[in-house]
Design a protein around this motif. Structure first.
Motif, mmCIF file in Angstrom:
data_model
loop_
_atom_site.group_PDB
_atom_site.id
_atom_site.type_symbol
_atom_site.label_atom_id
_atom_site.label_comp_id
_atom_site.label_asym_id
_atom_site.label_seq_id
_atom_site.Cartn_x
_atom_site.Cartn_y
_atom_site.Cartn_z
ATOM 1 N N ARG A 167 0.841 -1.199 0.000
ATOM 2 C CA ARG A 167 0.000 0.000 0.000
ATOM 3 C C ARG A 167 0.874 1.245 0.000
ATOM 4 O O ARG A 167 1.954 1.264 0.574
ATOM 5 N N SER A 168 0.368 2.296 -0.599
ATOM 6 C CA SER A 168 1.132 3.537 -0.734
ATOM 7 C C SER A 168 1.162 4.309 0.582
ATOM 8 O O SER A 168 0.359 4.068 1.488
ATOM 9 N N SER A 169 2.082 5.272 0.662
ATOM 10 C CA SER A 169 2.160 6.105 1.857
ATOM 11 C C SER A 169 0.909 6.973 1.980
ATOM 12 O O SER A 169 0.498 7.315 3.086
ATOM 13 N N GLN A 170 0.275 7.301 0.851
ATOM 14 C CA GLN A 170 -0.980 8.057 0.886
ATOM 15 C C GLN A 170 -2.074 7.231 1.558
ATOM 16 O O GLN A 170 -2.846 7.744 2.377
ATOM 17 N N ASP A 171 -2.151 5.942 1.232
ATOM 18 C CA ASP A 171 -3.117 5.048 1.889
ATOM 19 C C ASP A 171 -2.815 4.950 3.387
ATOM 20 O O ASP A 171 -3.727 4.905 4.213
ATOM 21 N N PHE A 172 -1.525 4.907 3.724
ATOM 22 C CA PHE A 172 -1.105 4.765 5.119
ATOM 23 C C PHE A 172 -1.544 5.971 5.948
ATOM 24 O O PHE A 172 -2.165 5.818 6.998
ATOM 25 N N ILE A 173 -1.247 7.187 5.458
ATOM 26 C CA ILE A 173 -1.609 8.383 6.225
ATOM 27 C C ILE A 173 -3.126 8.567 6.262
ATOM 28 O O ILE A 173 -3.686 9.007 7.267
ATOM 29 N N PHE A 224 -5.314 6.136 6.322
ATOM 30 C CA PHE A 224 -5.799 5.189 7.322
ATOM 31 C C PHE A 224 -5.624 5.757 8.732
ATOM 32 O O PHE A 224 -6.545 5.719 9.545
ATOM 33 N N LEU A 225 -4.436 6.299 9.013
ATOM 34 C CA LEU A 225 -4.176 6.827 10.356
ATOM 35 C C LEU A 225 -5.045 8.038 10.691
ATOM 36 O O LEU A 225 -5.588 8.127 11.793
ATOM 37 N N THR A 226 -5.186 8.960 9.750
ATOM 38 C CA THR A 226 -5.934 10.191 10.051
ATOM 39 C C THR A 226 -7.440 9.989 10.004
ATOM 40 O O THR A 226 -8.152 10.487 10.873
ATOM 41 N N GLN A 227 -7.941 9.255 9.013
ATOM 42 C CA GLN A 227 -9.380 9.140 8.859
ATOM 43 C C GLN A 227 -9.990 7.978 9.632
ATOM 44 O O GLN A 227 -10.987 8.144 10.320
ATOM 45 N N GLU A 228 -9.400 6.793 9.515
ATOM 46 C CA GLU A 228 -10.005 5.630 10.165
ATOM 47 C C GLU A 228 -9.628 5.513 11.639
ATOM 48 O O GLU A 228 -10.408 5.019 12.438
ATOM 49 N N CYS A 229 -8.412 5.951 11.988
ATOM 50 C CA CYS A 229 -7.976 5.847 13.385
ATOM 51 C C CYS A 229 -8.062 7.179 14.124
ATOM 52 O O CYS A 229 -7.798 7.240 15.324
ATOM 53 N N GLU A 230 -8.379 8.240 13.397
ATOM 54 C CA GLU A 230 -8.574 9.567 13.981
ATOM 55 C C GLU A 230 -7.356 10.066 14.753
ATOM 56 O O GLU A 230 -7.467 10.634 15.837
ATOM 57 N N ILE A 231 -6.171 9.863 14.182
ATOM 58 C CA ILE A 231 -4.922 10.328 14.776
ATOM 59 C C ILE A 231 -4.594 11.662 14.120
ATOM 60 O O ILE A 231 -4.772 11.826 12.916
ATOM 61 N N VAL A 241 4.486 11.784 10.814
ATOM 62 C CA VAL A 241 5.756 11.233 11.316
ATOM 63 C C VAL A 241 5.809 9.721 11.076
ATOM 64 O O VAL A 241 6.814 9.192 10.600
ATOM 65 N N ALA A 242 4.710 9.023 11.392
ATOM 66 C CA ALA A 242 4.663 7.569 11.181
ATOM 67 C C ALA A 242 4.726 7.237 9.693
ATOM 68 O O ALA A 242 5.383 6.269 9.284
ATOM 69 N N THR A 243 4.078 8.046 8.865
ATOM 70 C CA THR A 243 4.066 7.800 7.421
ATOM 71 C C THR A 243 5.452 8.000 6.814
ATOM 72 O O THR A 243 5.868 7.237 5.928
ATOM 73 N N GLU A 244 6.183 9.019 7.277
ATOM 74 C CA GLU A 244 7.549 9.231 6.791
ATOM 75 C C GLU A 244 8.425 8.024 7.106
ATOM 76 O O GLU A 244 9.242 7.601 6.290
ATOM 77 N N CYS A 245 8.228 7.460 8.285
ATOM 78 C CA CYS A 245 8.976 6.253 8.668
ATOM 79 C C CYS A 245 8.574 5.080 7.766
ATOM 80 O O CYS A 245 9.429 4.315 7.316
ATOM 81 N N TYR A 246 7.279 4.952 7.490
ATOM 82 C CA TYR A 246 6.785 3.897 6.602
ATOM 83 C C TYR A 246 7.421 4.022 5.223
ATOM 84 O O TYR A 246 7.870 3.025 4.646
ATOM 85 N N GLU A 247 7.500 5.236 4.691
ATOM 86 C CA GLU A 247 8.108 5.455 3.373
ATOM 87 C C GLU A 247 9.584 5.049 3.372
ATOM 88 O O GLU A 247 10.065 4.424 2.431
ATOM 89 N N ARG A 248 10.300 5.422 4.434
ATOM 90 C CA ARG A 248 11.731 5.129 4.513
ATOM 91 C C ARG A 248 12.014 3.635 4.592
ATOM 92 O O ARG A 248 12.968 3.142 4.008
#
Length: 197
Positions: A74-80, A82-89, A96-103
């Motif tokens: 999954r792309s980093s766009q999907d990752f962020i 998920f965190l912002t919309q589905e998990c409400e973070i 920060v978590a997405t940048e780590c995922y990309e790296r």
């Protein structure tokens, strides 16, 4: 791809206001380091006076999410998203978590492919049906011919990258039915083994 509701609920429930951006960054990097095999364990003590179990829960949930998103490519766009919309973070900590995922994305993928003894696994199936109307070797047709292509992915130790191949084969309707029955039998056997343990 579906993230288990347990982990999604866990990420929603955690007290994100008590986690600083630095803690989220540190935990994300440690999760990725652990998934890629760079470190063995993470010490949860002495983390800005937070309760140890909160850090452990966040660590477990983030590890699961990193692994699942990388496994499904999954792309980093999907990752962020998920965190912002589905998990409400909040967006800052999600970023920060997405940048780590990309790296770490490609390293996590390689580590996941490296699990086991490098047998190829099927990632996609393509098929089509052909019908032989006339042939110099057949006097009568025996029904449709199925042309199947199994796309596989396998980790290559020499290049340290995953390789993709397509396995092509043809079969008759009866042979395809036999294959499906055998695969269903394998699934039943695996399910039986998993319920016994």
């Amino acid at each position: 791809m579906e993230i288990k509701e347990h982990f999604k609920g866990l990420l929603k429930m955690l007290p994100w206001d008590r986690f600083s951006t630095d803690i989220v960054k540190s935990l994300s990097e440690n999760c990725c380091d652990r998934l890629t095999g760079k470190i063995e364990n993470y010490d949860f003590r002495d983390t800005e006076n937070l309760k140890g179990y909160e850090i452990e829960l966040l660590y477990a949930a983030l590890s699961y999410v990193f692994a699942e998103f990388a496994r499904h490519e999954r792309s980093s766009q999907d990752f962020i998203q998920f965190l912002t919309q589905e998990c409400e973070i909040d967006e800052g900590k999600s970023k920060v978590a997405t940048e780590c995922y990309e790296r770490y994305f490609s390293q996590i993928r390689l580590a996941l492919l490296n699990i086991g003894n490098h047998l190829p696994h099927v990632t996609d199936v393509k098929w089509k049906i052909d019908y032989i109307i006339k042939s110099n070797t057949y006097e009568h047709s025996s029904g449709p011919v199925f042309r199947i292509g199994l796309k596989t992915e396998q980790y290559n130790e020499e290049t340290e990258h995953s390789g993709r191949k397509v396995l092509h084969f043809t079969c008759t309707s009866q042979e395809l039915q036999d294959l499906v029955y055998k695969l269903k039998d394998v699934v039943r056997h695996c399910q039986k083994l998993s319920t016994e343990h």
